[in-house]
Design an enzyme around this catalytic site. Structure first.
Site, PDB file in Angstrom:
ATOM      1  N   HIS A 147       3.705  14.703   5.218  1.00 50.97           N
ATOM      2  CA  HIS A 147       3.646  16.128   4.882  1.00 50.97           C
ATOM      3  C   HIS A 147       4.191  16.864   6.099  1.00 50.97           C
ATOM      4  O   HIS A 147       3.753  16.605   7.221  1.00 50.97           O
ATOM      5  CB  HIS A 147       2.213  16.585   4.613  1.00 50.97           C
ATOM      6  CG  HIS A 147       1.490  15.743   3.622  1.00 50.97           C
ATOM      7  ND1 HIS A 147       1.639  15.905   2.269  1.00 50.97           N
ATOM      8  CD2 HIS A 147       0.645  14.703   3.796  1.00 50.97           C
ATOM      9  CE1 HIS A 147       0.893  15.003   1.639  1.00 50.97           C
ATOM     10  NE2 HIS A 147       0.289  14.259   2.551  1.00 50.97           N
TER      11      HIS A 147
ATOM     12  N   SER B  84       0.818  -1.205   0.000  1.00 53.69           N
ATOM     13  CA  SER B  84       0.000   0.000   0.000  1.00 53.69           C
ATOM     14  C   SER B  84       0.852   1.254   0.000  1.00 53.69           C
ATOM     15  O   SER B  84       1.474   1.542  -1.003  1.00 53.69           O
ATOM     16  CB  SER B  84      -1.045   0.044   1.101  1.00 53.69           C
ATOM     17  OG  SER B  84      -2.027   0.997   0.716  1.00 53.69           O
TER      18      SER B  84
ATOM     19  N   CYS C 278      -1.761  -3.399   3.624  1.00 55.31           N
ATOM     20  CA  CYS C 278      -2.841  -4.372   3.523  1.00 55.31           C
ATOM     21  C   CYS C 278      -2.370  -5.728   4.051  1.00 55.31           C
ATOM     22  O   CYS C 278      -1.178  -5.954   4.256  1.00 55.31           O
ATOM     23  CB  CYS C 278      -3.341  -4.482   2.083  1.00 55.31           C
ATOM     24  SG  CYS C 278      -2.191  -5.296   0.966  1.00 55.31           S
TER      25      CYS C 278
END
Length: 120
Positions: A72, A67, A87
């Site tokens: 940020h 995944s 996952c």
């Protein structure tokens, strides 16, 4: 290949406060650290996208076969947002998500402002 009962996996969303502003503007350190974690936890990178903003804050997205890991940073507020999702299709990666979160918290010397787990 054994398919897990919950193949969608675990998703953690973190908001961290980081006193060491340098960690929030040194994208290369974050990328190198994450590359090491991918190797340590046997995760397969599919691709990476990144951008450095005018104030040296950065955003990085590691696309993984399992995944993704995204960050940020906001050095002006000494904060960052981190998104870790693995996952469980080929194996149960639940504990890896939790361990990765702890690795990043330690790397940044961070205080956890918010930590949300979503069982997908």
């Amino acid at each position: 290949m054994a398919i897990q009962a919950n193949p969608l996996g675990l998703h953690q969303l973190l908001t961290l406060h980081v006193e060491d502003r340098k960690k929030l503007v040194q994208i290369e350190q974050f990328i190198d650290f994450t590359e090491g974690l991918l190797e340590k936890y046997n995760l397969e990178k599919v691709g990476i996208a990144s951008h450095v903003f005018d104030n040296k804050s950065y955003t990085v997205a590691f696309c993984l076969m399992e995944s993704h890991i995204c960050i940020h940073t906001w050095p002006e507020n000494k904060n960052l947002a981190l998104d870790i999702y693995l996952c469980n299709y080929s194996q149960d990666n639940t504990e890896k998500v939790r361990q990765l979160a702890q690795e990043y918290i330690s790397f940044f010397g961070a205080e956890v402002l918010k930590q949300v787990e979503i069982d997908r």
